[in-house]
Write a protein that holds these residues in place. Structure first.
Motif, short mmCIF file in Angstrom:
data_model
loop_
_atom_site.label_atom_id
_atom_site.label_comp_id
_atom_site.label_asym_id
_atom_site.label_seq_id
_atom_site.Cartn_x
_atom_site.Cartn_y
_atom_site.Cartn_z
N ASP A 1 0.82 -1.05 0.07
CA ASP A 1 -0.10 -0.04 0.08
C ASP A 1 0.76 1.28 -0.08
O ASP A 1 0.47 2.32 -0.66
N ASN A 2 2.00 1.40 0.79
CA ASN A 2 2.71 2.47 0.86
C ASN A 2 4.04 2.52 -0.07
O ASN A 2 5.02 3.32 0.17
N ALA A 3 3.81 1.80 -1.09
CA ALA A 3 4.91 1.74 -2.05
C ALA A 3 4.32 2.55 -3.56
O ALA A 3 3.33 2.37 -3.99
N TYR A 4 5.26 3.22 -3.85
CA TYR A 4 5.19 4.23 -4.91
C TYR A 4 6.49 4.15 -5.85
O TYR A 4 7.48 3.60 -5.36
N CYS A 5 6.33 4.85 -7.06
CA CYS A 5 7.79 4.53 -7.87
C CYS A 5 7.68 5.92 -8.67
O CYS A 5 6.66 6.67 -9.11
N VAL A 6 8.90 6.07 -9.21
CA VAL A 6 9.38 6.90 -10.24
C VAL A 6 9.66 6.40 -11.50
O VAL A 6 10.64 5.11 -11.29
N LEU A 7 9.55 6.67 -12.81
CA LEU A 7 9.96 5.97 -13.72
C LEU A 7 11.11 6.82 -14.47
O LEU A 7 11.16 7.86 -14.89
N ALA A 8 12.46 6.32 -14.61
CA ALA A 8 13.50 7.10 -14.66
C ALA A 8 14.11 6.93 -15.89
O ALA A 8 15.25 7.02 -16.43
N GLY A 9 13.29 6.39 -17.05
CA GLY A 9 14.07 6.10 -18.31
C GLY A 9 14.66 4.98 -18.79
O GLY A 9 14.78 4.05 -17.98
N ASP A 10 14.67 4.74 -20.05
CA ASP A 10 15.09 3.58 -20.64
C ASP A 10 14.33 2.17 -20.24
O ASP A 10 14.92 1.17 -20.09
N LEU A 11 12.93 2.40 -20.23
CA LEU A 11 12.33 1.11 -19.87
C LEU A 11 12.21 0.52 -21.04
O LEU A 11 11.99 -0.56 -21.14
N LEU A 12 12.18 1.26 -22.20
CA LEU A 12 11.99 0.61 -23.71
C LEU A 12 13.60 0.69 -24.20
O LEU A 12 14.31 1.46 -23.96
N ASP A 13 13.77 -0.23 -25.13
CA ASP A 13 14.91 -0.38 -25.69
C ASP A 13 15.20 0.57 -26.79
O ASP A 13 16.19 1.03 -27.15
N VAL B 1 10.32 10.33 -16.70
CA VAL B 1 11.16 10.87 -17.67
C VAL B 1 11.76 10.06 -18.61
O VAL B 1 11.82 8.73 -18.32
N PRO B 2 11.97 10.34 -19.89
CA PRO B 2 12.64 9.61 -20.77
C PRO B 2 14.25 9.01 -20.55
O PRO B 2 14.83 9.89 -19.91
N GLY B 3 14.79 8.24 -21.13
CA GLY B 3 15.97 8.06 -21.23
C GLY B 3 16.84 8.20 -22.67
O GLY B 3 16.09 8.54 -23.54
N ASN B 4 17.68 7.84 -22.71
CA ASN B 4 18.70 7.98 -23.97
C ASN B 4 18.04 7.01 -25.00
O ASN B 4 18.02 7.31 -26.08
N HIS B 5 17.87 5.81 -24.63
CA HIS B 5 17.02 5.10 -25.58
C HIS B 5 15.79 5.22 -26.00
O HIS B 5 15.88 5.33 -27.55
N GLU B 6 14.76 5.97 -25.39
CA GLU B 6 13.69 6.56 -25.92
C GLU B 6 13.89 7.62 -26.91
O GLU B 6 13.33 7.98 -27.71
N ALA C 1 7.67 14.51 -17.73
CA ALA C 1 8.57 15.83 -17.74
C ALA C 1 9.53 15.23 -19.05
O ALA C 1 10.33 14.09 -19.07
N ASP C 2 9.98 15.96 -19.97
CA ASP C 2 10.63 15.54 -21.11
C ASP C 2 12.23 15.60 -21.00
O ASP C 2 12.93 15.34 -21.78
N ASP C 3 12.69 16.01 -19.69
CA ASP C 3 14.05 15.87 -19.42
C ASP C 3 14.29 15.60 -17.92
O ASP C 3 14.87 14.54 -17.54
N ALA C 4 13.88 16.33 -17.18
CA ALA C 4 14.20 16.18 -15.70
C ALA C 4 13.07 17.03 -14.86
O ALA C 4 12.19 17.85 -15.45
N ALA C 5 12.75 16.45 -13.83
CA ALA C 5 11.72 16.98 -12.93
C ALA C 5 12.35 17.11 -11.38
O ALA C 5 12.87 16.58 -10.95
N VAL C 6 11.43 18.29 -10.86
CA VAL C 6 11.43 18.48 -9.41
C VAL C 6 10.11 17.81 -8.89
O VAL C 6 9.16 18.86 -9.14
N ILE C 7 10.41 17.09 -7.95
CA ILE C 7 9.06 16.49 -7.50
C ILE C 7 8.61 17.09 -6.15
O ILE C 7 9.73 17.07 -5.31
#
Length: 222
Positions: free
Chosen positions: A46-58, A96-101, A127-133
């Protein structure tokens, strides 16, 4: 740099924030079982959250590194990642995206990470590059009418880093010269690492200094 605000319940006393990055899902060496374990963990706690930091896709292309012929097609990879992440879409704090995306954007102008965010219904968290959350939850307990505690998190995919571990760590710590935050989250170098530094933060509103700890986290690849 985009600011993203997430307000969680004041009844939450603590959370776990996972960095999901560098899955390279269509790559034959990607560990799909480990990826599912990450996502299942966020979904089942229940108390677990996540951020997606890029290169999820090849996002292998003929003009880039990677085997474009043995990988999934871009649309198949995007569909598979969307299906995997749908159960935890409401727990994704930012993406946010990574260098692969970025390969697709540079080659044909298609932003695969924005498409992923849109399909998950969380484009406002993109965010297309970086985000302050600005992540708020719990109560600070310092006032009669307590306000939520606010943590600031700087999220970007990361870049460079050199061949040695020390160079990669230095790149991570150098992010503190870009923006003041409590936590810095990156991927890219595939080096799992965490470290803390002490920091004196001035407050112009009451002419005081508060002493705090900055946390730096580099996620591993799967």
């Amino acid at each position: 740099m985009k600011s993203i605000r997430t307000d969680l319940s004041t009844d939450i006393s603590e959370i776990e924030l996972l960095i999901l990055a560098d899955y390279h899902y269509a790559d034959p060496n990607s560990d799909h079982n480990a990826i599912r374990r990450d996502i299942d963990y966020v979904n089942s706690h229940d108390n677990a959250y996540c951020v997606l930091a890029g290169d999820l896709l090849d996002c292998a292309l003929r003009s880039t590194l990677g085997d474009v012929y043995s990988n999934l097609s871009p649309m198949a990879e995007l569909s598979a990642m969307t299906e995997l992440l749908e159960p935890i879409a409401h727990k994704i704090v930012a993406i946010v995206p990574g260098n692969h995306e970025a390969r697709h954007y540079r080659t044909n102008g298609v932003d695969m990470t924005r498409l992923l965010a849109r399909q998950l219904g969380i484009e406002s968290k993109y965010a297309d590059d970086a985000a302050v959350i600005f992540l708020r939850f719990g109560q600070d307990g310092k006032r009669n009418h307590s306000r939520p505690i606010c943590y600031t998190i700087y999220l970007t995919h990361g870049f460079g880093g050199g061949r040695k571990e020390g160079g990669k760590i230095q790149r991570l710590v150098d992010l503190s010269t870009i923006v003041d935050a409590d936590i810095y989250c990156v991927g890219h170098t595939h080096l799992p690492a965490t470290l803390k530094t002490a920091y004196a933060r001035p407050s112009a509103s009451n002419s005081s200094i508060s002493y705090c700890t900055k946390l730096f986290v580099n996620s591993a690849a799967k």
